[in-house]
Write a protein that holds these residues in place. Structure first.
Motif, PDB file in Angstrom:
ATOM      1  N   ASP A  75       0.844  -1.195   0.000  1.00 50.94           N
ATOM      2  CA  ASP A  75       0.000   0.000   0.000  1.00 50.94           C
ATOM      3  C   ASP A  75       0.882   1.249   0.000  1.00 50.94           C
ATOM      4  N   GLY A  76       0.266   2.385  -0.261  1.00 56.87           N
ATOM      5  CA  GLY A  76       1.009   3.635  -0.368  1.00 56.87           C
ATOM      6  C   GLY A  76       1.734   4.030   0.906  1.00 56.87           C
ATOM      7  N   GLU A  77       1.083   3.835   2.045  1.00 56.08           N
ATOM      8  CA  GLU A  77       1.700   4.219   3.317  1.00 56.08           C
ATOM      9  C   GLU A  77       2.965   3.406   3.597  1.00 56.08           C
ATOM     10  N   ASN A  78       2.908   2.108   3.371  1.00 54.71           N
ATOM     11  CA  ASN A  78       4.096   1.281   3.580  1.00 54.71           C
ATOM     12  C   ASN A  78       5.163   1.561   2.529  1.00 54.71           C
ATOM     13  N   ALA A  79       4.740   1.871   1.320  1.00 53.00           N
ATOM     14  CA  ALA A  79       5.705   2.191   0.262  1.00 53.00           C
ATOM     15  C   ALA A  79       6.490   3.456   0.600  1.00 53.00           C
ATOM     16  N   VAL A  80       5.806   4.490   1.095  1.00 54.97           N
ATOM     17  CA  VAL A  80       6.526   5.728   1.411  1.00 54.97           C
ATOM     18  C   VAL A  80       7.449   5.514   2.609  1.00 54.97           C
ATOM     19  N   LYS A  81       7.034   4.723   3.570  1.00 57.11           N
ATOM     20  CA  LYS A  81       7.907   4.403   4.702  1.00 57.11           C
ATOM     21  C   LYS A  81       9.161   3.665   4.222  1.00 57.11           C
ATOM     22  N   ARG A  82       8.962   2.659   3.364  1.00 54.63           N
ATOM     23  CA  ARG A  82      10.082   1.877   2.850  1.00 54.63           C
ATOM     24  C   ARG A  82      11.031   2.746   2.030  1.00 54.63           C
ATOM     25  N   GLU A  83      10.483   3.545   1.124  1.00 52.10           N
ATOM     26  CA  GLU A  83      11.310   4.385   0.256  1.00 52.10           C
ATOM     27  C   GLU A  83      12.122   5.405   1.055  1.00 52.10           C
ATOM     28  N   VAL A  84      11.495   6.043   2.036  1.00 48.87           N
ATOM     29  CA  VAL A  84      12.218   7.024   2.854  1.00 48.87           C
ATOM     30  C   VAL A  84      13.319   6.333   3.651  1.00 48.87           C
ATOM     31  N   PHE A  85      13.030   5.156   4.179  1.00 49.57           N
ATOM     32  CA  PHE A  85      14.061   4.427   4.915  1.00 49.57           C
ATOM     33  C   PHE A  85      15.217   4.046   3.992  1.00 49.57           C
ATOM     34  N   GLU A  86      14.912   3.560   2.793  1.00 48.58           N
ATOM     35  CA  GLU A  86      15.961   3.191   1.841  1.00 48.58           C
ATOM     36  C   GLU A  86      16.828   4.393   1.454  1.00 48.58           C
ATOM     37  N   GLU A  87      16.193   5.537   1.235  1.00 46.09           N
ATOM     38  CA  GLU A  87      16.918   6.719   0.758  1.00 46.09           C
ATOM     39  C   GLU A  87      17.605   7.503   1.866  1.00 46.09           C
ATOM     40  N   LEU A  88      16.960   7.569   3.046  1.00 45.45           N
ATOM     41  CA  LEU A  88      17.454   8.442   4.111  1.00 45.45           C
ATOM     42  C   LEU A  88      17.814   7.711   5.402  1.00 45.45           C
ATOM     43  N   GLY A  89      17.495   6.432   5.498  1.00 49.04           N
ATOM     44  CA  GLY A  89      17.792   5.683   6.712  1.00 49.04           C
ATOM     45  C   GLY A  89      16.977   6.130   7.907  1.00 49.04           C
ATOM     46  N   VAL A  90      15.786   6.646   7.642  1.00 51.86           N
ATOM     47  CA  VAL A  90      14.943   7.228   8.691  1.00 51.86           C
ATOM     48  C   VAL A  90      13.587   6.536   8.713  1.00 51.86           C
ATOM     49  N   ASP A  91      13.132   6.197   9.923  1.00 54.02           N
ATOM     50  CA  ASP A  91      11.765   5.720  10.090  1.00 54.02           C
ATOM     51  C   ASP A  91      10.852   6.938  10.161  1.00 54.02           C
ATOM     52  N   ILE A  92       9.766   6.880   9.390  1.00 58.14           N
ATOM     53  CA  ILE A  92       8.812   7.990   9.406  1.00 58.14           C
ATOM     54  C   ILE A  92       7.446   7.488   9.843  1.00 58.14           C
ATOM     55  N   GLU A  93       6.669   8.448  10.273  1.00 52.18           N
ATOM     56  CA  GLU A  93       5.258   8.214  10.565  1.00 52.18           C
ATOM     57  C   GLU A  93       4.480   8.931   9.477  1.00 52.18           C
ATOM     58  N   VAL A  94       3.587   8.196   8.820  1.00 56.48           N
ATOM     59  CA  VAL A  94       2.730   8.818   7.818  1.00 56.48           C
ATOM     60  C   VAL A  94       1.598   9.502   8.571  1.00 56.48           C
ATOM     61  N   VAL A  95       1.561  10.805   8.472  1.00 61.10           N
ATOM     62  CA  VAL A  95       0.555  11.574   9.199  1.00 61.10           C
ATOM     63  C   VAL A  95      -0.768  11.555   8.447  1.00 61.10           C
ATOM     64  N   GLU A  96      -0.704  11.866   7.137  1.00 61.00           N
ATOM     65  CA  GLU A  96      -1.935  11.835   6.360  1.00 61.00           C
ATOM     66  C   GLU A  96      -1.655  11.908   4.865  1.00 61.00           C
ATOM     67  N   TYR A  97      -2.618  11.423   4.118  1.00 66.32           N
ATOM     68  CA  TYR A  97      -2.626  11.577   2.672  1.00 66.32           C
ATOM     69  C   TYR A  97      -2.747  13.060   2.382  1.00 66.32           C
ATOM     70  N   TYR A  98      -1.951  13.564   1.430  1.00 61.97           N
ATOM     71  CA  TYR A  98      -2.044  14.981   1.070  1.00 61.97           C
ATOM     72  C   TYR A  98      -2.815  15.155  -0.241  1.00 61.97           C
ATOM     73  N   ARG A  99      -2.323  14.529  -1.318  1.00 62.41           N
ATOM     74  CA  ARG A  99      -3.011  14.560  -2.605  1.00 62.41           C
ATOM     75  C   ARG A  99      -2.290  13.671  -3.591  1.00 62.41           C
ATOM     76  N   SER A 100      -2.889  13.453  -4.753  1.00 66.43           N
ATOM     77  CA  SER A 100      -2.239  12.697  -5.822  1.00 66.43           C
ATOM     78  C   SER A 100      -2.273  13.518  -7.101  1.00 66.43           C
ATOM     79  N   ILE A 101      -1.248  13.297  -7.946  1.00 71.27           N
ATOM     80  CA  ILE A 101      -1.121  14.047  -9.195  1.00 71.27           C
ATOM     81  C   ILE A 101      -0.575  13.086 -10.259  1.00 71.27           C
ATOM     82  N   PRO A 102      -1.213  13.027 -11.440  1.00 72.23           N
ATOM     83  CA  PRO A 102      -0.663  12.185 -12.503  1.00 72.23           C
ATOM     84  C   PRO A 102       0.660  12.761 -13.009  1.00 72.23           C
TER      85      PRO A 102
END
Length: 167
Positions: A75-102
């Motif tokens: 899902d999107g929330e786990n994907a953003v957590k994984r990507e941020v950890f891979e790129e920055l080595g940081v655990d994040i908390e997803v606060v909320e969906y902001y928006r989507s753009i094609p």
């Protein structure tokens, strides 16, 4: 471009309506679907947005947000957590969906249509101590209105920054 049908190996394939490949011989259909991508909106205590400078093509040297493509069955929330950890080595908390753009993402001459999903996120880690992997050359903090469109890697982020600057 696909020359042969993946099912019957016939050369009777063609693109129909820019959305799918069809085989006249066996009826096989392959749809071109939008790929999902995610990005993290992380702010410092002054309200500045974290942006990263890309170290690889496409758009090497331009600004982007931490994030990347969503894996299968993720899902999107786990994907953003994984990507941020891979790129920055940081655990994040997803606060909320902001928006989507094609978006359109061109990689090695192939055009991928994506839906970029933006999430507001936070971390308990001191932002000034964050390091990055080799996909990134630097981490910057800027107010959205101070980011020039010429510096931004992708159209979806340009649209995002433009909308944030109007607030």
């Amino acid at each position: 471009m696909i020359k042969f049908c993946p099912k019957c190996s016939s050369e009777s394939v063609f693109i129909k309506n820019e959305k799918k490949i069809v085989c006249d011989k066996c009826g096989f259909e392959l749809y071109f679907n939008t790929a999902a991508a995610v990005a993290a909106l992380i702010y410092d205590d002054k309200g500045r947005l974290m942006v990263i400078r890309r170290n690889h093509e496409p758009q090497k040297g331009l600004l982007d947000l931490p994030g990347g493509f969503v894996d299968f069955r993720e899902d999107g929330e786990n994907a953003v957590k994984r990507e941020v950890f891979e790129e920055l080595g940081v655990d994040i908390e997803v606060v909320e969906y902001y928006r989507s753009i094609p978006n359109i993402y061109i990689y090695r001459g192939i055009t991928y249509h994506t839906l970029d999903i933006f999430f507001t996120c936070r971390t308990d880690k001191e932002l000034s101590s964050i390091t990055h992997n080799d996909e990134i050359t630097e981490i910057l903090f800027r107010f959205p209105k101070e980011i020039s469109e010429d510096e931004i890697a992708f159209d979806s982020m340009k649209n995002l920054i433009r909308s944030m600057s109007q607030i």
